[in-house]
Design an enzyme around this catalytic site. Structure first.
Site, PDB file in Angstrom:
ATOM      1  N   SER A 115       0.832  -1.205   0.000  1.00 45.57           N
ATOM      2  CA  SER A 115       0.000   0.000   0.000  1.00 45.57           C
ATOM      3  C   SER A 115       0.870   1.261   0.000  1.00 45.57           C
ATOM      4  O   SER A 115       1.636   1.479  -0.937  1.00 45.57           O
ATOM      5  CB  SER A 115      -0.963  -0.056   1.193  1.00 45.57           C
ATOM      6  OG  SER A 115      -2.120   0.688   0.907  1.00 45.57           O
ATOM      7  N   LYS A 161     -20.147  21.335   6.865  1.00 44.14           N
ATOM      8  CA  LYS A 161     -19.086  21.950   7.668  1.00 44.14           C
ATOM      9  C   LYS A 161     -18.519  20.973   8.689  1.00 44.14           C
ATOM     10  O   LYS A 161     -17.318  20.954   8.964  1.00 44.14           O
ATOM     11  CB  LYS A 161     -19.642  23.194   8.363  1.00 44.14           C
ATOM     12  CG  LYS A 161     -18.629  23.941   9.216  1.00 44.14           C
ATOM     13  CD  LYS A 161     -17.430  24.377   8.393  1.00 44.14           C
ATOM     14  CE  LYS A 161     -16.329  24.907   9.277  1.00 44.14           C
ATOM     15  NZ  LYS A 161     -15.027  24.879   8.598  1.00 44.14           N
TER      16      LYS A 161
END
Lengths: 316, 443
Positions: A115, A161
């Site tokens: 990875s 938000k």
């Protein structure tokens, strides 16, 4: 006596010898102290490491050290990592590419280069693996924030938000990052690749020997093979090896001592934010800065999306 | 010689020697020049994931009466609000919805689950079992099998992304939820788990579908019709097979619908491509049941208000008992003097009133003389027995209960109330019961 010396120097063969000696000294000085110098191969050792903000900062510092030292003509990175956070892994990949533009970089993987660790290796000119090394796992793990219910006590100025977006937004981000990762592997391996992008995106782990067949790494080999390949790519021989870990730590210790010595012990923040190597010196300590959720009351109340280039096996 | 005499040439030896040394050293240490390969960095900003269109299905559903029972007793892996979209569609079609069990209560014991099923399933038209984490035991399977035998419809939903144990129930109907999840690395909705399905076989469930997306689906095998098929790029994480996978199947009799994905129903997935239409079609499947009710389903076989007709005014007390039994099960009723052939009706009388219900007795093949004659048994003595017949025609239910005496008829009503009459059933719609010790009911 002085007259005899003058007479001796005045003879053509003595004065010639002296001039040759001067030429040799100047040549030696220029070659070894000005340009190009006795070549070195920098060896950066990354023992089993999860790539996060701290470890990546220290690794980046070692790469910078090897890149900035003129006598270093090639770099060997001994890599053992299952990956880690997306941002730091991307950073290390780009650091490797920039270093590769100046001097050859050869990676030799150990137990695992998966990875984010594999992404870092993509920045190298050449990659060696051991036959039983685990290589690959090209993909992303995403932990999405849960969609919070509206709370009258918390005022936000936009619907995303608090969360940054819907779960679908984050899945889209993960897909984008995965596509970039796969595209990076395809671009970096080029003609050497023997598997399709779809096969890469399966995120499989390959044994080193399988990885060679798939074109994910270049050859099976050891540290010595990596050093020899680095020398060949750099076009050098009779080189010295430079252990970068030791040099960076020595420099770091000197820096830390210079900062700490004038201070009372109670004033010292052992993590010394902004000096990445200090985190390697004091790995068990936690920063006074809110670097993780656990460090900050404010952050611990928020949902922070987390994306990882990491090979992990979930435990029960 | 003049050169030897003029020693200035000696000064040239220093740079020559220096250059020679430099060259020799360079040759000793350096054998070539490094030529860096191109950076080949990917233009990250050019990577834009494909997004699929959102489609809402506007519908004008046909109104039907019925009851959908939703399993909540088998430790199901979903919240009730997650299936609100499907339930709203079912409610829009006139069906009422009840849950089997209460998620807020501690886990049910097997005998409690069985009792719940036995109590609730007889009155349901359709039954939905979604992501049960506790498998169905043999006795429960028998109850569900009986429900299916009577034309009830069953919806089974599994999902490899959530824990469940549904195969014990599914296998009863020749259906198997396969291990692993389906994926497609070539074409998907944002993630390889999210597969597109475009190949459907004609069915009420696949009507109007051109493409749907399943979000982490399992393949489902069935001995019956397969309704959807994956493409050649879709594979299973666990199962290798040559033929396409089917995330939607039915049982052989078409009464059981099985889906290998639950999350396609959740917003915002529910409005991607034709998913909303699929949810609507599933609601149609659930509300299109051919559920047949028989005596064993008393009192739930009555779906609307019921008229109670009495053989004579002396049976008013018995009629009141029946009315209270119905009322206890939220079934409205009223005692009337004249039969209305458009309404569900219960006729309570003595054998001497049998001429009032002669047509129903004839349809059931029953004759009442000195003894009771049925198609299924030798002649039965009238004393100490009661006769119950259910006649269903065009959605209208008519229940006839006759006995020799008022007391025997009262006992018959009590039997119906307790549900202990099933041992006296001669067929689904005919029963002869022993209601006193005067004589055995059936020889």
């Amino acid at each position: 006596m002085l007259r005899a010396f003058r007479r001796l120097v005045g003879t053509w063969y003595v004065s010639s010898a002296l001039t040759i000696a001067v030429g040799l000294v100047v040549g030696y000085f220029v070659f070894f102290n000005i340009y190009p110098g006795r070549p070195e191969i920098a060896v950066i050792d990354i023992p089993f490491t999860e790539i996060n903000d701290r470890s990546s900062a220290f690794i980046a510092e070692m790469l910078d050290y090897a890149g900035g030292r003129n006598s270093v003509k090639a770099v060997v990175v001994k890599l053992d990592s299952p990956g880690g956070s997306v941002g730091p892994s991307d950073l290390l990949f780009l650091k490797m590419v920039r270093l590769r533009e100046k001097k050859p970089v050869v990676v030799v993987t150990r137990q695992i280069a998966a990875s984010g660790g594999f992404l870092m290796a993509m920045g190298a000119n050449y990659i060696y693996a051991h036959p039983s090394t685990f290589v690959g796992s090209v993909g992303v793990i995403l932990f999405t924030p849960t969609d919070p219910r509206p709370d009258e006590r918390i005022v936000t100025t936009g619907p995303a938000k608090i969360t940054g977006g819907s779960t679908r937004t984050f899945i889209s981000m993960a897909e984008t990052i995965k596509e970039n990762f796969v595209s990076t592997v395809v671009a970096q391996r080029g003609d050497r690749l023997r598997i399709t992008p779809q096969e890469i995106s399966e995120a499989r782990l390959y044994l080193g020997s399988d990885a060679v067949r798939a074109g994910l790494v270049d050859a099976l080999g050891t540290d010595d093979d990596a050093i020899a390949m680095a020398a060949r790519l750099a076009g050098i021989s009779n080189y010295d090896l430079l252990k970068v870990n030791e040099r960076v730590l020595e420099d770091c210790i000197r820096t830390v001592q210079r900062i700490i010595e004038p201070l009372d012990s109670e004033q010292v923040d052992v993590n010394l934010p902004g000096i990445p190597c200090a985190t390697a010196l004091f790995p068990a300590e936690r920063s006074r800065f809110p670097r993780s959720r656990a460090d900050s009351d404010l952050l611990s109340r928020a949902a922070i999306p987390e994306m990882l280039y990491l090979y992990v096996t979930p435990s029960e | 010689m003049s050169l030897l005499r003029n020693k200035t040439w000696i000064l040239a030896l220093a740079p020559i020697t220096g250059v020679l040394f430099f060259g020799a050293a360079f040759g000793f240490f350096y054998r070539g020049v490094y030529e860096p390969p191109p950076a080949n960095l990917v233009a990250y900003q050019d990577t834009i994931p494909q997004t699929l269109p959102v489609r809402s299905h506007v519908e004008n559903p046909v109104q039907r009466n019925g009851l959908l029972l939703v399993d909540n007793a088998h430790a199901t892996s979903y919240d009730e609000n997650e299936i609100s979209g499907l339930l709203a569609r079912v409610a829009d079609r006139g069906y009422s919805i009840e849950f089997l069990g209460d998620r807020s209560l501690p886990p049910f014991r097997p005998e409690e689950r069985l009792a719940l099923l036995q109590e609730k399933l007889p009155k349901a038209d359709t039954f939905a079992v979604i992501l049960p984490r506790v498998d169905f035991k043999r006795a429960e399977l028998d109850v569900v099998n009986e429900f299916i035998r009577k034309g009830g419809r069953l919806l089974l939903i599994g999902d490899p992304g959530r824990p469940h144990d549904i195969n014990a129930l599914a296998e009863e109907f020749g259906i198997l939820f396969q291990e692993g999840f389906l994926y497609n690395l070539v074409e998907h909705d944002l993630n390889f788990h999210n597969i597109l399905v475009r190949d459907f076989s004609p069915d009420e469930v696949t009507q109007g579908l051109s493409e749907v997306v399943f979000y982490t689906a399992a393949g489902v095998k069935s001995s019956g019709p397969k309704l959807a098929f994956t493409d050649e790029n879709t594979f299973s994480s666990m199962v290798q097979q040559v033929e396409p996978f089917s995330p939607i199947v039915k049982s052989t009799d078409g009464q059981v619908l099985a889906l290998g994905d639950f999350s396609f129903m959740l917003p915002p997935n529910s409005t991607t491509l034709d998913n909303d239409r699929l949810i609507s079609n599933i609601a149609d499947f659930l509300t299109n049941s051919d559920r047949r009710f028989d005596l064993a389903d008393f009192p739930y076989l009555f779906r609307g208000e019921v008229d109670i007709l009495l053989g004579d005014a002396g049976l008013f007390e018995v009629g009141s008992s029946m009315k209270s039994i119905l009322g206890a099960n939220n079934i409205a009723s009223q005692i009337r003097g004249v039969e209305d052939v458009t309404r569900d009706t219960i006729f309570l009388g003595l054998y001497e009133h049998s001429s009032n219900v002669a047509q129903y007795l004839a349809l059931a093949g029953v004759q009442i003389d000195d003894e009771i004659l049925t198609p299924f048994t030798p002649d039965i003595a009238r004393a100490g027995t009661s006769l119950v017949i259910l006649h269903e025609s065009q959605g209208r239910q008519v229940l006839v209960a006759l006995a020799e005496s008022r007391e025997d008829l009262g006992d018959t009503i009590e039997l119906l109330k307790t549900g202990d009459f099933k041992g006296g059933l001669l067929s689904d719609n005919l029963g002869v019961f022993q209601v006193s010790t005067a004589a055995p009911p059936v020889e």
